[in-house]
Design an enzyme around this catalytic site. Structure first.
Site, short mmCIF file in Angstrom:
data_model
loop_
_atom_site.label_atom_id
_atom_site.label_comp_id
_atom_site.label_asym_id
_atom_site.label_seq_id
_atom_site.Cartn_x
_atom_site.Cartn_y
_atom_site.Cartn_z
N LYS A 1 0.86 -1.20 0.00
CA LYS A 1 0.00 0.00 0.00
C LYS A 1 0.89 1.24 0.00
CE LYS A 1 -4.09 0.28 2.51
NZ LYS A 1 -4.74 0.13 3.84
O1 G3P Z 1 -8.44 0.81 4.79
C1 G3P Z 1 -8.50 2.15 5.18
C2 G3P Z 1 -9.17 2.30 6.47
O2 G3P Z 1 -8.52 1.55 7.46
C3 G3P Z 1 -9.41 3.68 6.95
O3 G3P Z 1 -10.53 3.56 7.74
O4 G3P Z 1 -12.04 4.04 9.55
O5 G3P Z 1 -9.71 4.95 9.63
O6 G3P Z 1 -11.38 5.87 8.02
P1 G3P Z 1 -10.95 4.69 8.79
#
Ligand code: G3P
Length: 308
Positions: free
Chosen positions: A124
């Site tokens: 990533k």
């Molecule tokens: O895969 C990306 C994700 O982990 C971000 O999620 O909930 O931190 O916006 P969030």
């Protein structure tokens, strides 16, 4: 407003039919439908992943530094051991590991190290934002790294994608996946939409606080900026990326990320996402429904009438 009818039939043709067996190990891959959407677990916590994986709900895992920290890593050694355990647990299905270094040379080296841990590793790469860490950093670092990994046959995913042009730039550079963060978009819209702006447009009319005149800058197309309910800003972005990728037959997979609610899962699939990466608690919720529970209770009660 997000509209199911606008979903392009051509998106199906764009979607790459997945291999039935892993190219190196020959092991059967978990997903039964070659063109089906994949569901990944968006967590690095092994105890949450294991039951989902055993139940066939997920066929891959995505991580980022915050998730590895949440899984208990307090040192590099911890982080490495968590990441290696994930790779082993779901092999030959993919595990996405995010680069921690911030300069292109160091990132390419780290990507090669991670890729050496298993055939199922996908790297990533944050698409941008490097100057937020240090203004002297090259803003194109992410795209340069994606391109360098493509040249080296290392599969990568552009992460932290918030508009369709970032997705296109990353796809052109060689990303196999792009990851739009749809929940963070909705969070942003909820806190920044104002009545004087068309609903849902806050993302596209970002106030440039560094500009003394308080000018605003447009950061996406008029097509997307044409309004709609705030909560569906994420699926609308997926739809836009899907339409662009379909128009130009770009085979990069759209990996929708950052989910807040299970309705967003269906919306993103209808909008043309190829992969959903979903937090474990949301995946657990979706596996059940109050009417399923009520139905089971009745069936169980009635089955007592003819118990063996
Ligand atoms: O895969 C990306 C994700 O982990 C971000 O999620 O909930 O931190 O916006 P969030």
């Amino acid at each position: 407003m997000f509209n199911i009818q606008q979903t392009k039939a051509g998106a199906r043709e764009r979607r790459v039919a997945g291999p039935e067996t892993h190219p190196s190990t020959g092991k059967k891959l978990a997903h039964p439908s070659p063109r089906g959407p994949l569901i990944f677990a968006d967590t690095a916590t092994i105890k949450d992943i294991e039951p989902l994986y055993r139940a066939g709900i997920i066929s891959g895992v995505t991580t980022n530094p915050s998730l590895v920290k949440k899984a208990g890593a307090k040192s590099w050694a911890d982080a490495e051991s968590i990441m290696k355990e994930l790779i082993k647990l779901v092999a030959p299905n993919p595990v996405l590991l995010e680069l921690l270094d911030l300069t292109d040379e160091a990132m390419i080296k780290q990507a090669q190290e991670f890729a050496g841990w298993g055939d199922n590793v996908v790297i990533k790469v944050p698409v941008g934002g490097y100057q937020a860490v240090d203004p002297s950093y090259d803003p194109f670092t992410g795209l340069k790294v994606i391109h360098a990994l493509w040249e080296r046959d290392i599969t990568c995913c552009a992460t932290l994608v918030f508009n369709s042009t970032q997705a296109l730039w990353a796809a052109n550079a060689g990303a196999c996946f792009v990851a739009p963060f749809i929940g963070r978009l909705a969070d942003y819209a909820y806190s920044n939409d104002h009545v004087e702006r068309a609903a849902g447009n806050s993302l596209y009319w970002l106030e440039d606080h560094r500009n003394a005149k308080g000018d605003q800058c447009v950061s996406n197309t008029e097509y997307v900026a044409c309004g709609g309910a705030r909560k569906d800003i994420g699926p609308r972005l997926i739809q836009e990326i899907s339409a662009i990728f379909t128009n130009y037959d770009i085979r990069t997979q759209i990996l929708a990320a950052s989910f807040r609610h299970f309705v967003q899962l269906s919306e993103c699939l209808l909008a043309g996402a190829d992969v959903l990466t979903v937090p474990a608690n949301l995946l657990q919720q979706v596996a059940d429904h109050p009417l399923t529970t009520a139905g089971m209770a009745t069936f169980f009660e009635d089955s007592k009438a003819f118990e063996k």
